[in-house]
Design a protein around this motif. Structure first.
Motif, PDB file in Angstrom:
ATOM      1  N   ALA A 114       0.858  -1.158  -0.164  1.00 53.41           N
ATOM      2  CA  ALA A 114       0.274   0.325   0.217  1.00 53.41           C
ATOM      3  C   ALA A 114       0.659   1.177  -0.257  1.00 53.41           C
ATOM      4  CB  ALA A 114      -1.178   0.066   0.963  1.00 53.41           C
ATOM      5  N   ALA A 115       0.104   2.606  -0.105  1.00 49.54           N
ATOM      6  CA  ALA A 115       0.997   3.581  -1.085  1.00 49.54           C
ATOM      7  C   ALA A 115       1.418   4.010   0.983  1.00 49.54           C
ATOM      8  CB  ALA A 115       0.091   5.267  -1.152  1.00 49.54           C
ATOM      9  N   GLY A 116       2.311   4.411   1.705  1.00 47.50           N
ATOM     10  CA  GLY A 116       1.839   4.956   2.618  1.00 47.50           C
ATOM     11  C   GLY A 116       1.513   6.635   3.094  1.00 47.50           C
ATOM     12  N   SER A 117       1.178   6.540   4.889  1.00 48.58           N
ATOM     13  CA  SER A 117       0.686   7.396   5.426  1.00 48.58           C
ATOM     14  C   SER A 117       0.791   7.544   6.467  1.00 48.58           C
ATOM     15  CB  SER A 117      -0.930   7.736   4.508  1.00 48.58           C
ATOM     16  OG  SER A 117      -1.833   8.306   5.647  1.00 48.58           O
ATOM     17  N   SER A 118       1.171   8.706   6.955  1.00 50.15           N
ATOM     18  CA  SER A 118       0.525   8.846   8.822  1.00 50.15           C
ATOM     19  C   SER A 118      -0.420   8.586   9.352  1.00 50.15           C
ATOM     20  CB  SER A 118       1.482  10.038   9.166  1.00 50.15           C
ATOM     21  OG  SER A 118       1.234  11.625   8.431  1.00 50.15           O
ATOM     22  N   ASP A 119      -1.393   9.282   8.304  1.00 44.85           N
ATOM     23  CA  ASP A 119      -2.658   9.310   8.603  1.00 44.85           C
ATOM     24  C   ASP A 119      -3.818   7.661   9.814  1.00 44.85           C
ATOM     25  OD1 ASP A 119      -6.177   8.486   8.484  1.00 44.85           O
ATOM     26  OD2 ASP A 119      -5.852  10.790   7.942  1.00 44.85           O
ATOM     27  N   PRO A 120      -3.731   8.124  10.835  1.00 44.56           N
ATOM     28  CA  PRO A 120      -3.981   6.179  11.444  1.00 44.56           C
ATOM     29  C   PRO A 120      -5.145   5.907  10.876  1.00 44.56           C
ATOM     30  CG  PRO A 120      -4.770   8.351  13.070  1.00 44.56           C
ATOM     31  CD  PRO A 120      -3.148   8.917  11.892  1.00 44.56           C
ATOM     32  N   GLY A 121      -5.987   6.258  10.780  1.00 47.13           N
ATOM     33  CA  GLY A 121      -7.106   5.405  10.199  1.00 47.13           C
ATOM     34  C   GLY A 121      -7.447   4.949   8.522  1.00 47.13           C
ATOM     35  N   GLY A 135      -4.038 -16.600   5.206  1.00 49.13           N
ATOM     36  CA  GLY A 135      -2.721 -16.559   5.755  1.00 49.13           C
ATOM     37  C   GLY A 135      -2.678 -15.515   7.080  1.00 49.13           C
ATOM     38  N   GLY A 136      -3.996 -13.757   7.020  1.00 48.95           N
ATOM     39  CA  GLY A 136      -2.912 -13.178   7.392  1.00 48.95           C
ATOM     40  C   GLY A 136      -2.173 -12.159   6.792  1.00 48.95           C
ATOM     41  N   ALA A 137      -2.064 -11.566   5.383  1.00 52.78           N
ATOM     42  CA  ALA A 137      -0.789 -11.367   5.130  1.00 52.78           C
ATOM     43  C   ALA A 137      -0.628  -9.783   6.400  1.00 52.78           C
ATOM     44  CB  ALA A 137      -2.071 -10.246   3.731  1.00 52.78           C
ATOM     45  N   ARG A 138       1.404  -9.726   5.398  1.00 49.83           N
ATOM     46  CA  ARG A 138       1.995  -8.376   6.090  1.00 49.83           C
ATOM     47  C   ARG A 138       1.432  -7.443   5.416  1.00 49.83           C
ATOM     48  NH1 ARG A 138       7.320 -11.324   8.924  1.00 49.83           N
ATOM     49  NH2 ARG A 138       5.955 -13.224   9.720  1.00 49.83           N
ATOM     50  N   VAL A 139       1.412  -6.055   6.162  1.00 48.18           N
ATOM     51  CA  VAL A 139       1.350  -5.285   5.619  1.00 48.18           C
ATOM     52  C   VAL A 139       3.087  -4.291   5.204  1.00 48.18           C
ATOM     53  CG1 VAL A 139       1.068  -2.678   5.503  1.00 48.18           C
ATOM     54  CG2 VAL A 139      -0.303  -4.461   6.428  1.00 48.18           C
ATOM     55  N   GLY A 140       2.833  -3.925   3.943  1.00 48.35           N
ATOM     56  CA  GLY A 140       4.390  -3.656   3.225  1.00 48.35           C
ATOM     57  C   GLY A 140       4.280  -2.501   2.672  1.00 48.35           C
ATOM     58  N   TYR A 141       4.642  -1.120   3.114  1.00 46.43           N
ATOM     59  CA  TYR A 141       4.711   0.368   1.913  1.00 46.43           C
ATOM     60  C   TYR A 141       5.354   0.820   1.108  1.00 46.43           C
ATOM     61  CZ  TYR A 141       1.619   1.439   6.302  1.00 46.43           C
ATOM     62  OH  TYR A 141       0.053   1.337   7.299  1.00 46.43           O
ATOM     63  N   VAL A 142       5.374   1.776   0.364  1.00 46.18           N
ATOM     64  CA  VAL A 142       6.201   1.936  -1.005  1.00 46.18           C
ATOM     65  C   VAL A 142       6.455   2.814  -0.875  1.00 46.18           C
ATOM     66  CG1 VAL A 142       4.939   0.077  -2.369  1.00 46.18           C
ATOM     67  CG2 VAL A 142       4.115   1.938  -2.402  1.00 46.18           C
ATOM     68  N   SER A 143       5.796   4.282  -0.108  1.00 51.52           N
ATOM     69  CA  SER A 143       6.683   5.239   0.577  1.00 51.52           C
ATOM     70  C   SER A 143       6.046   5.515   2.078  1.00 51.52           C
ATOM     71  CB  SER A 143       5.753   6.519  -0.153  1.00 51.52           C
ATOM     72  OG  SER A 143       4.298   6.168   0.173  1.00 51.52           O
ATOM     73  N   GLY A 144       6.591   6.603   2.277  1.00 53.65           N
ATOM     74  CA  GLY A 144       6.199   7.312   4.052  1.00 53.65           C
ATOM     75  C   GLY A 144       7.203   5.960   5.077  1.00 53.65           C
ATOM     76  N   THR A 145       6.444   6.680   6.045  1.00 52.04           N
ATOM     77  CA  THR A 145       7.553   5.739   7.155  1.00 52.04           C
ATOM     78  C   THR A 145       6.957   3.763   7.738  1.00 52.04           C
ATOM     79  OG1 THR A 145       6.163   6.150   9.119  1.00 52.04           O
ATOM     80  CG2 THR A 145       7.928   7.393   8.195  1.00 52.04           C
ATOM     81  N   GLY A 146       7.028   3.289   7.686  1.00 52.25           N
ATOM     82  CA  GLY A 146       6.859   1.971   8.325  1.00 52.25           C
ATOM     83  C   GLY A 146       7.607   0.719   7.286  1.00 52.25           C
ATOM     84  N   PRO A 147       7.408  -0.565   7.874  1.00 56.98           N
ATOM     85  CA  PRO A 147       7.685  -1.337   6.852  1.00 56.98           C
ATOM     86  C   PRO A 147       7.786  -1.198   5.286  1.00 56.98           C
ATOM     87  CG  PRO A 147       6.241  -2.186   7.583  1.00 56.98           C
ATOM     88  CD  PRO A 147       6.105  -1.105   8.327  1.00 56.98           C
ATOM     89  N   ARG A 148       8.718  -0.854   4.572  1.00 52.68           N
ATOM     90  CA  ARG A 148       9.206  -1.576   3.347  1.00 52.68           C
ATOM     91  C   ARG A 148       8.059  -2.555   2.563  1.00 52.68           C
ATOM     92  NH1 ARG A 148      10.442   3.707   0.672  1.00 52.68           N
ATOM     93  NH2 ARG A 148       9.888   5.759   2.285  1.00 52.68           N
ATOM     94  N   VAL A 149       7.931  -2.679   1.184  1.00 49.42           N
ATOM     95  CA  VAL A 149       7.850  -3.770   0.461  1.00 49.42           C
ATOM     96  C   VAL A 149       9.047  -4.873   0.642  1.00 49.42           C
ATOM     97  CG1 VAL A 149       6.398  -5.384  -1.138  1.00 49.42           C
ATOM     98  CG2 VAL A 149       5.187  -3.015  -0.603  1.00 49.42           C
ATOM     99  N   PRO A 150       9.717  -4.256  -0.057  1.00 51.16           N
ATOM    100  CA  PRO A 150      11.156  -5.267   0.043  1.00 51.16           C
ATOM    101  C   PRO A 150      11.452  -5.783   0.883  1.00 51.16           C
ATOM    102  CG  PRO A 150      11.541  -3.814  -1.409  1.00 51.16           C
ATOM    103  CD  PRO A 150      10.605  -3.377  -0.313  1.00 51.16           C
ATOM    104  N   ASP A 151      11.685  -5.013   2.502  1.00 49.71           N
ATOM    105  CA  ASP A 151      12.152  -5.820   3.741  1.00 49.71           C
ATOM    106  C   ASP A 151      11.171  -6.645   4.308  1.00 49.71           C
ATOM    107  OD1 ASP A 151      13.674  -3.540   3.300  1.00 49.71           O
ATOM    108  OD2 ASP A 151      13.556  -2.577   4.638  1.00 49.71           O
TER     109      ASP A 151
END
Length: 218
Positions: A114-121, A135-151
């Motif tokens: 997903a696109a990254g965002s600092s918005d909690p909602g 399986g309960g996917a893990r979230v990866g972001y393509v921008s902003g803060t948080g775990p990046r998709v490649p990581d």
């Protein structure tokens, strides 16, 4: 007939622009005589603030995947004082979840990109979608803060996953989507707007706002 103002984020990708135009055209084809006007909150013209003053009877449908900053600020400011209703964004919605599931191949692990965002909602919405994937996917972001998709992909490999799939929680092609091709996964699902069901979802949002507006006038 009430105008449907479809508001996308905007992209510099020629392919992404074409996909958004095709989505708007598909919506118009499904409703004969409906005036569908595509506009944007960033990158592209026309901006939503320029389109709103040109209509008198309209509904704004955000072609966005959560009620984040662009909905709460950019779109809200554009319609302030006009009485023009704004629908819920396209996501999260069971239609989008079904699209992701239809396009996912067999995999040992899934990353919801997903696109990254600092918005909690926004982040809560994304986490909610991820929890509903197999399986309960893990979230990866393509921008902003948080775990990046490649990581996230690399971490899943380190934990023993042989086949990793990326479920794309992005509406159209663009820089973010293209970055997924080099994230290390075995497969990447297409942008959500490529699914014909999304045009029906847009119309569903539009119709729900019309019913609410009519009801408030009775």
């Amino acid at each position: 007939m009430t105008t449907l103002i479809a508001v996308a984020h905007g992209t510099r990708s020629a392919n992404g622009r074409r996909q958004l135009q095709e989505l708007a055209a598909s919506v118009a084809r499904r409703r004969r005589g409906l005036d569908v006007r595509l506009c944007y909150v960033d990158v592209q013209e026309p901006k939503v603030a320029d389109v709103v003053p040109t209509v008198t009877d309209a509904v704004v449908v955000p072609l966005l995947l959560s009620c984040g900053y662009h909905v709460r600020v950019d779109i809200a400011e554009a319609v302030a004082g006009t009485g023009i209703p704004v629908t819920a964004p396209l996501g999260p919605d069971p239609v989008l979840l079904a699209s992701l599931l239809r396009n996912l191949p067999d995999a040992d692990a899934i990353v919801l990109a997903a696109a990254g965002s600092s918005d909690p909602g926004w982040r809560a919405d994304v986490a909610g979608v991820a929890a509903q994937l197999p399986g309960g996917a893990r979230v990866g972001y393509v921008s902003g803060t948080g775990p990046r998709v490649p990581d996230v992909v690399a971490q899943l490999r380190a934990e023993g996953a042989q086949r990793v799939a990326i479920a794309t929680y992005l509406l159209a092609d663009g820089l973010f989507y293209r970055s997924l091709a080099t994230a290390g996964a075995d497969s990447v699902t297409p942008p959500l707007c490529r699914d014909v069901a999304v045009a029906d979802l847009v119309l569903g949002r539009f119709d729900s706002a019309l019913l609410t507006t009519v009801g408030s006038r009775l």
